[in-house]
Write a protein that holds these residues in place. Structure first.
Motif, PDB file in Angstrom:
ATOM      1  N   GLN A 136      40.504  -2.567 -29.971  1.00 42.94           N
ATOM      2  CA  GLN A 136      40.229  -3.258 -28.716  1.00 42.94           C
ATOM      3  C   GLN A 136      38.734  -3.204 -28.379  1.00 42.94           C
ATOM      4  O   GLN A 136      38.130  -4.226 -28.026  1.00 42.94           O
ATOM      5  CB  GLN A 136      41.067  -2.628 -27.595  1.00 42.94           C
ATOM      6  CG  GLN A 136      40.994  -3.363 -26.264  1.00 42.94           C
ATOM      7  CD  GLN A 136      39.837  -2.903 -25.393  1.00 42.94           C
ATOM      8  OE1 GLN A 136      39.371  -1.771 -25.517  1.00 42.94           O
ATOM      9  NE2 GLN A 136      39.352  -3.791 -24.546  1.00 42.94           N
ATOM     10  N   ARG A 137      38.142  -2.033 -28.490  1.00 37.67           N
ATOM     11  CA  ARG A 137      36.719  -1.889 -28.154  1.00 37.67           C
ATOM     12  C   ARG A 137      35.841  -2.696 -29.104  1.00 37.67           C
ATOM     13  O   ARG A 137      34.893  -3.357 -28.676  1.00 37.67           O
ATOM     14  CB  ARG A 137      36.313  -0.409 -28.176  1.00 37.67           C
ATOM     15  CG  ARG A 137      36.851   0.410 -27.011  1.00 37.67           C
ATOM     16  CD  ARG A 137      36.112   1.732 -26.889  1.00 37.67           C
ATOM     17  NE  ARG A 137      36.236   2.545 -28.097  1.00 37.67           N
ATOM     18  CZ  ARG A 137      37.190   3.448 -28.303  1.00 37.67           C
ATOM     19  NH1 ARG A 137      38.124   3.641 -27.386  1.00 37.67           N
ATOM     20  NH2 ARG A 137      37.218   4.155 -29.413  1.00 37.67           N
ATOM     21  N   TRP A 138      36.159  -2.635 -30.406  1.00 39.03           N
ATOM     22  CA  TRP A 138      35.338  -3.349 -31.391  1.00 39.03           C
ATOM     23  C   TRP A 138      35.431  -4.858 -31.176  1.00 39.03           C
ATOM     24  O   TRP A 138      34.423  -5.576 -31.243  1.00 39.03           O
ATOM     25  CB  TRP A 138      35.799  -2.976 -32.806  1.00 39.03           C
ATOM     26  CG  TRP A 138      34.853  -3.429 -33.879  1.00 39.03           C
ATOM     27  CD1 TRP A 138      33.819  -2.713 -34.409  1.00 39.03           C
ATOM     28  CD2 TRP A 138      34.867  -4.695 -34.567  1.00 39.03           C
ATOM     29  NE1 TRP A 138      33.180  -3.449 -35.380  1.00 39.03           N
ATOM     30  CE2 TRP A 138      33.800  -4.669 -35.492  1.00 39.03           C
ATOM     31  CE3 TRP A 138      35.663  -5.822 -34.478  1.00 39.03           C
ATOM     32  CZ2 TRP A 138      33.512  -5.737 -36.330  1.00 39.03           C
ATOM     33  CZ3 TRP A 138      35.381  -6.913 -35.305  1.00 39.03           C
ATOM     34  CH2 TRP A 138      34.323  -6.861 -36.226  1.00 39.03           C
ATOM     35  N   SER A 139      36.629  -5.349 -30.901  1.00 33.24           N
ATOM     36  CA  SER A 139      36.823  -6.783 -30.681  1.00 33.24           C
ATOM     37  C   SER A 139      36.105  -7.252 -29.422  1.00 33.24           C
ATOM     38  O   SER A 139      35.459  -8.311 -29.404  1.00 33.24           O
ATOM     39  CB  SER A 139      38.320  -7.107 -30.585  1.00 33.24           C
ATOM     40  OG  SER A 139      38.984  -6.805 -31.801  1.00 33.24           O
ATOM     41  N   ALA A 140      36.212  -6.466 -28.348  1.00 35.59           N
ATOM     42  CA  ALA A 140      35.549  -6.823 -27.092  1.00 35.59           C
ATOM     43  C   ALA A 140      34.034  -6.854 -27.262  1.00 35.59           C
ATOM     44  O   ALA A 140      33.350  -7.746 -26.744  1.00 35.59           O
ATOM     45  CB  ALA A 140      35.943  -5.838 -25.994  1.00 35.59           C
ATOM     46  N   GLN A 141      33.508  -5.895 -28.016  1.00 36.27           N
ATOM     47  CA  GLN A 141      32.071  -5.856 -28.254  1.00 36.27           C
ATOM     48  C   GLN A 141      31.628  -7.047 -29.098  1.00 36.27           C
ATOM     49  O   GLN A 141      30.558  -7.626 -28.860  1.00 36.27           O
ATOM     50  CB  GLN A 141      31.684  -4.541 -28.933  1.00 36.27           C
ATOM     51  CG  GLN A 141      30.194  -4.386 -29.217  1.00 36.27           C
ATOM     52  CD  GLN A 141      29.347  -4.346 -27.963  1.00 36.27           C
ATOM     53  OE1 GLN A 141      29.840  -4.078 -26.877  1.00 36.27           O
ATOM     54  NE2 GLN A 141      28.059  -4.616 -28.102  1.00 36.27           N
ATOM     55  N   ARG A 149      31.225  -9.996 -26.882  1.00 30.67           N
ATOM     56  CA  ARG A 149      30.011  -9.888 -26.054  1.00 30.67           C
ATOM     57  C   ARG A 149      28.751 -10.177 -26.862  1.00 30.67           C
ATOM     58  O   ARG A 149      27.825 -10.826 -26.372  1.00 30.67           O
ATOM     59  CB  ARG A 149      29.924  -8.502 -25.415  1.00 30.67           C
ATOM     60  CG  ARG A 149      30.924  -8.272 -24.288  1.00 30.67           C
ATOM     61  CD  ARG A 149      30.578  -7.031 -23.487  1.00 30.67           C
ATOM     62  NE  ARG A 149      30.745  -5.821 -24.285  1.00 30.67           N
ATOM     63  CZ  ARG A 149      31.871  -5.124 -24.354  1.00 30.67           C
ATOM     64  NH1 ARG A 149      32.945  -5.526 -23.692  1.00 30.67           N
ATOM     65  NH2 ARG A 149      31.940  -4.022 -25.069  1.00 30.67           N
ATOM     66  N   ASN A 185      42.806  -9.545 -29.444  1.00 32.96           N
ATOM     67  CA  ASN A 185      42.790  -8.091 -29.634  1.00 32.96           C
ATOM     68  C   ASN A 185      41.954  -7.368 -28.581  1.00 32.96           C
ATOM     69  O   ASN A 185      42.117  -6.163 -28.391  1.00 32.96           O
ATOM     70  CB  ASN A 185      42.250  -7.756 -31.030  1.00 32.96           C
ATOM     71  CG  ASN A 185      43.362  -7.661 -32.058  1.00 32.96           C
ATOM     72  OD1 ASN A 185      44.533  -7.587 -31.708  1.00 32.96           O
ATOM     73  ND2 ASN A 185      43.002  -7.668 -33.325  1.00 32.96           N
ATOM     74  N   SER A 186      41.072  -8.070 -27.910  1.00 34.01           N
ATOM     75  CA  SER A 186      40.293  -7.426 -26.855  1.00 34.01           C
ATOM     76  C   SER A 186      41.148  -7.155 -25.618  1.00 34.01           C
ATOM     77  O   SER A 186      40.728  -6.418 -24.716  1.00 34.01           O
ATOM     78  CB  SER A 186      39.098  -8.309 -26.468  1.00 34.01           C
ATOM     79  OG  SER A 186      39.511  -9.454 -25.736  1.00 34.01           O
ATOM     80  N   PHE A 235      40.043 -11.952 -32.368  1.00 33.72           N
ATOM     81  CA  PHE A 235      39.285 -10.913 -31.674  1.00 33.72           C
ATOM     82  C   PHE A 235      39.419 -11.042 -30.159  1.00 33.72           C
ATOM     83  O   PHE A 235      39.441 -10.030 -29.452  1.00 33.72           O
ATOM     84  CB  PHE A 235      37.826 -10.962 -32.113  1.00 33.72           C
ATOM     85  CG  PHE A 235      37.672 -10.869 -33.605  1.00 33.72           C
ATOM     86  CD1 PHE A 235      37.934  -9.685 -34.266  1.00 33.72           C
ATOM     87  CD2 PHE A 235      37.302 -11.972 -34.354  1.00 33.72           C
ATOM     88  CE1 PHE A 235      37.822  -9.593 -35.645  1.00 33.72           C
ATOM     89  CE2 PHE A 235      37.178 -11.901 -35.736  1.00 33.72           C
ATOM     90  CZ  PHE A 235      37.445 -10.705 -36.383  1.00 33.72           C
ATOM     91  N   LYS A 242      32.538 -14.129 -23.029  1.00 38.01           N
ATOM     92  CA  LYS A 242      33.371 -13.174 -22.304  1.00 38.01           C
ATOM     93  C   LYS A 242      34.811 -13.672 -22.337  1.00 38.01           C
ATOM     94  O   LYS A 242      35.077 -14.850 -22.613  1.00 38.01           O
ATOM     95  CB  LYS A 242      32.895 -13.014 -20.859  1.00 38.01           C
ATOM     96  CG  LYS A 242      32.949 -14.289 -20.030  1.00 38.01           C
ATOM     97  CD  LYS A 242      32.418 -14.045 -18.630  1.00 38.01           C
ATOM     98  CE  LYS A 242      32.443 -15.328 -17.801  1.00 38.01           C
ATOM     99  NZ  LYS A 242      31.903 -15.125 -16.435  1.00 38.01           N
TER     100      LYS A 242
END
Length: 275
Positions: free
Chosen positions: A47-52, A55, A91-92, A88, A60
């Motif tokens: 989740q963190r990797w996909s959100a980053q 960005r 997955n975020s 992604f 967003k």
């Protein structure tokens, strides 16, 4: 609709450098840390990797409707398909293992990454392979996993919705799963629908990435529809389940799909029933 790229060369160069660094970080984690982590820890990292990643590309994610959470138990996520970014973006918010066409496994770097992240690959030209994937999906779902499919079977520019292929909905019936429809829309910096992120017309991955990097900013809208409940013992077939899911996605996109031949919808989950 999209016009000419407006980001400066230094902006695109900076995004590209951060993206390359982020990909190397993902490769390191998958190779050395991922195999030793629990399911929950893997989901959190994913989740963190996909959100980053989203960005870094200047975009967003905006969620509309009720998302099932980071770890959705025994859930089949079904969405329209516009871009390689879809995976992604989803997955975020809700981490899933995806079903993807087998050609993606040969993509440099990304193919290796999505394979090791648990992607299930399918030969869309083979009915026999669909049966194999259904069994694999049903097993994973019954063990509590969240799986995701793009039932259009290909990408579009996001302005229309193709008919849903019903074959993989059988896995949800076999496992008695929740079916969560999601509509994906890409908006430009002015909030208008854009086709720039669309991975269509045999465009190369490099060119597609260049088009996304050219956007000053953007938004991926995830519109979560009403959850459907699949039961193997009920009269509702996989075709009716696919039509019901497609109607939810079409509604999220602001489209009106043609009425299905057999319009009876599957049972809603308790959370979706009126009080």
């Amino acid at each position: 609709m999209p016009g000419r790229p407006t980001t400066s060369f230094p902006t695109r160069l900076g995004r590209s450098a951060r993206l390359l660094s982020h990909l190397f970080l993902g490769l390191y984690v998958l190779a050395f840390r991922y195999p030793r982590l629990s399911h929950a820890a893997r989901a959190a990292i994913n989740q963190r990797w996909s959100a980053q990643l989203i960005r870094i590309l200047g975009m967003k994610v905006r969620v509309l409707g009720k998302a099932p959470g980071l770890l959705a138990h025994n859930t089949l996520l079904v969405a329209n398909h516009v871009s390689w970014l879809d995976i992604f973006a989803l997955n975020s918010v809700t981490v899933s293992h995806f079903v993807a066409k087998r050609e993606l496994r040969r993509w440099p770097v990304i193919g290796w990454m999505i394979k090791n992240a648990g992607t299930v690959f399918i030969d869309r030209t083979s009915r026999r392979d669909a049966s194999r994937v259904n069994e694999q999906l049903a097993h994973s779902l019954s063990q509590g996993s969240c799986m995701a499919v793009f039932p259009e079977g290909t990408t579009t520019d996001g302005t229309d919705l193709l008919p849903f292929k019903a074959s993989l909905f059988e896995s949800a019936r076999m496992a008695g799963s929740h079916v969560q429809p999601v509509a994906l829309r890409y908006l430009d910096e002015h909030g208008r629908l854009t086709t720039l992120p669309a991975y269509i017309d045999k465009i190369s991955l490099v060119r597609s990435l260049g088009r996304i990097l050219s956007m000053p900013s953007g938004t991926v809208e995830l519109v979560f529809g009403q959850t459907l409940q699949a039961h193997a013992e009920e009269e509702c077939s996989r075709f009716q389940l696919a039509e019901a899911a497609r109607a939810e996605v079409a509604s999220g996109l602001g489209l009106t799909p043609p009425a299905p031949a057999q319009p009876r919808k599957p049972t809603r989950t308790p959370d979706d029933l009126p009080a």
